[in-house]
Design an enzyme around this catalytic site. Structure first.
Site, mmCIF file in Angstrom:
data_model
loop_
_atom_site.group_PDB
_atom_site.id
_atom_site.type_symbol
_atom_site.label_atom_id
_atom_site.label_comp_id
_atom_site.label_asym_id
_atom_site.label_seq_id
_atom_site.Cartn_x
_atom_site.Cartn_y
_atom_site.Cartn_z
ATOM 1 N N CYS A 48 0.854 -1.191 0.000
ATOM 2 C CA CYS A 48 0.000 0.000 0.000
ATOM 3 C C CYS A 48 0.892 1.244 0.000
ATOM 4 O O CYS A 48 1.773 1.375 0.850
ATOM 5 C CB CYS A 48 -0.888 -0.012 1.233
ATOM 6 S SG CYS A 48 -1.850 1.505 1.420
ATOM 7 N N CYS A 51 0.423 3.153 3.529
ATOM 8 C CA CYS A 51 0.900 2.701 4.838
ATOM 9 C C CYS A 51 1.934 1.584 4.775
ATOM 10 O O CYS A 51 2.466 1.179 5.808
ATOM 11 C CB CYS A 51 -0.282 2.240 5.690
ATOM 12 S SG CYS A 51 -0.988 0.687 5.119
ATOM 13 N N CYS A 66 -6.700 -4.299 -19.218
ATOM 14 C CA CYS A 66 -7.683 -3.263 -18.871
ATOM 15 C C CYS A 66 -7.050 -1.893 -18.649
ATOM 16 O O CYS A 66 -7.749 -0.892 -18.546
ATOM 17 C CB CYS A 66 -8.496 -3.677 -17.644
ATOM 18 S SG CYS A 66 -7.616 -3.513 -16.077
ATOM 19 N N CYS A 97 -7.345 -0.791 1.327
ATOM 20 C CA CYS A 97 -6.359 -1.288 2.272
ATOM 21 C C CYS A 97 -7.034 -1.330 3.642
ATOM 22 O O CYS A 97 -7.546 -0.317 4.110
ATOM 23 C CB CYS A 97 -5.154 -0.354 2.312
ATOM 24 S SG CYS A 97 -4.010 -0.733 3.667
ATOM 25 N N CYS A 100 -5.037 1.150 6.421
ATOM 26 C CA CYS A 100 -5.160 2.616 6.445
ATOM 27 C C CYS A 100 -6.448 3.107 5.805
ATOM 28 O O CYS A 100 -6.711 4.307 5.799
ATOM 29 C CB CYS A 100 -3.947 3.275 5.782
ATOM 30 S SG CYS A 100 -3.890 3.091 3.995
ATOM 31 N N HIS A 103 -8.168 3.829 -0.667
ATOM 32 C CA HIS A 103 -8.830 3.237 -1.832
ATOM 33 C C HIS A 103 -7.773 2.659 -2.767
ATOM 34 O O HIS A 103 -6.797 3.334 -3.110
ATOM 35 C CB HIS A 103 -9.638 4.314 -2.564
ATOM 36 C CG HIS A 103 -10.192 3.875 -3.880
ATOM 37 N ND1 HIS A 103 -11.359 3.137 -3.982
ATOM 38 C CD2 HIS A 103 -9.745 4.053 -5.144
ATOM 39 C CE1 HIS A 103 -11.605 2.893 -5.269
ATOM 40 N NE2 HIS A 103 -10.636 3.444 -5.997
ATOM 41 N N HIS A 106 -11.013 -1.664 -7.679
ATOM 42 C CA HIS A 106 -12.229 -2.474 -7.614
ATOM 43 C C HIS A 106 -11.886 -3.920 -7.947
ATOM 44 O O HIS A 106 -10.858 -4.195 -8.570
ATOM 45 C CB HIS A 106 -13.290 -1.950 -8.596
ATOM 46 C CG HIS A 106 -13.843 -0.613 -8.203
ATOM 47 N ND1 HIS A 106 -13.230 0.578 -8.563
ATOM 48 C CD2 HIS A 106 -14.912 -0.276 -7.451
ATOM 49 C CE1 HIS A 106 -13.930 1.588 -8.048
ATOM 50 N NE2 HIS A 106 -14.957 1.110 -7.371
ATOM 51 N N ASP A 110 -14.457 -11.209 -13.541
ATOM 52 C CA ASP A 110 -14.115 -11.668 -14.900
ATOM 53 C C ASP A 110 -12.624 -11.992 -15.018
ATOM 54 O O ASP A 110 -12.022 -11.870 -16.073
ATOM 55 C CB ASP A 110 -14.520 -10.614 -15.938
ATOM 56 C CG ASP A 110 -13.858 -9.264 -15.672
ATOM 57 O OD1 ASP A 110 -12.973 -9.179 -14.781
ATOM 58 O OD2 ASP A 110 -14.215 -8.292 -16.355
ATOM 59 N N ARG A 118 -10.702 -10.440 -10.764
ATOM 60 C CA ARG A 118 -9.769 -9.459 -11.316
ATOM 61 C C ARG A 118 -9.727 -8.263 -10.372
ATOM 62 O O ARG A 118 -10.650 -7.451 -10.352
ATOM 63 C CB ARG A 118 -10.206 -9.009 -12.711
ATOM 64 C CG ARG A 118 -9.405 -7.803 -13.237
ATOM 65 C CD ARG A 118 -9.696 -7.520 -14.711
ATOM 66 N NE ARG A 118 -11.101 -7.244 -14.984
ATOM 67 C CZ ARG A 118 -11.629 -6.022 -15.112
ATOM 68 N NH1 ARG A 118 -10.887 -4.938 -14.986
ATOM 69 N NH2 ARG A 118 -12.926 -5.879 -15.360
ATOM 70 N N CYS A 120 -8.572 -4.913 -9.921
ATOM 71 C CA CYS A 120 -8.148 -3.859 -10.838
ATOM 72 C C CYS A 120 -7.686 -2.690 -9.965
ATOM 73 O O CYS A 120 -8.506 -1.994 -9.365
ATOM 74 C CB CYS A 120 -9.358 -3.493 -11.690
ATOM 75 S SG CYS A 120 -9.033 -2.265 -12.936
HETATM 76 FE FE FE Z 1 -2.698 1.179 3.544
#
Ligand code: FE
Length: 131
Positions: A48, A51, A66, A97, A100, A103, A106, A110, A118, A120
Site C-alpha cells: 500500500c 501505509c 484493462c 487497504c 489505512c 482506496h 475495484h 471476470d 480481477r 483492478c
Molecule cells: Fe494502507
C-alpha cells in the site's frame, strides 16, 4: 507498520503525492494505461502506497489488458478489504487497504481461473518491494 493508521486529511495530503492522495484518499482513478507499475514484471511484493501494508505478490499479477495493474488473487487477504460501491451509476465492489482505509481500486468477477477474480488496482495506490 504498526496497526491502524489514523491520520488526518492534512497529514495524508502532506505525505502523499497529489496523485496518490487523489486515488487513496479521494477514491480517484488514474488514467488507464498510465500507471508506473502497470507493466512491472519484477519479482516482489506490492504494498500500500499509503501505509506500506503488503497487498499482492508478483505471481498474483497478470496482464488483463484493462489498463490498470491487475491481480487474480491476494495472498494478503487480511490487508485487503472489500465494500459495495454504488457510485457512478454502477454497482461495483471497491477494494481498500484494511490497514489505512486507502482506496485501491475495484474487484470484478471476470478474472482468470482458479479464482475468476480481477483485482483492478491503481498503480498510484501501490508501492513495490523487489525481492
Ligand atoms: Fe494502507
Amino acid at each position: 507498520m504498526c496497526g491502524k493508521s489514523e491520520k488526518t486529511d492534512a497529514e495524508w495530503k502532506a505525505e502523499l503525492t497529489p496523485m496518490q492522495y487523489r486515488v487513496l484518499r479521494k477514491a480517484g482513478t488514474e488514467r488507464a494505461g498510465t500507471g508506473e507499475l502497470l507493466h512491472n514484471k519484477r519479482t516482489g511484493t506490492y504494498t500500500c502506497a499509503g501505509c506500506g501494508a503488503d497487498l499482492f505478490a508478483s505471481d498474483e499479477k497478470y496482464d488483463s489488458g484493462c489498463g490498470w495493474p491487475s491481480f487474480w488473487k491476494t495472498s494478503h487477504a487480511s490487508n485487503v478489504a472489500e465494500r459495495v460501491d454504488n457510485g457512478h451509476g454502477m454497482r461495483r465492489t471497491e477494494v481498500l487497504c484494511s490497514n489505512c482505509g486507502g482506496h485501491l481500486g475495484h474487484v470484478f468477477e471476470d478474472g482468470p481461473q482458479p479464482t475468476g477474480q480481477r483485482f483492478c488496482i491503481n498503480s498510484a495506490s501501490l508501492g513495490f518491494e523487489e525481492e
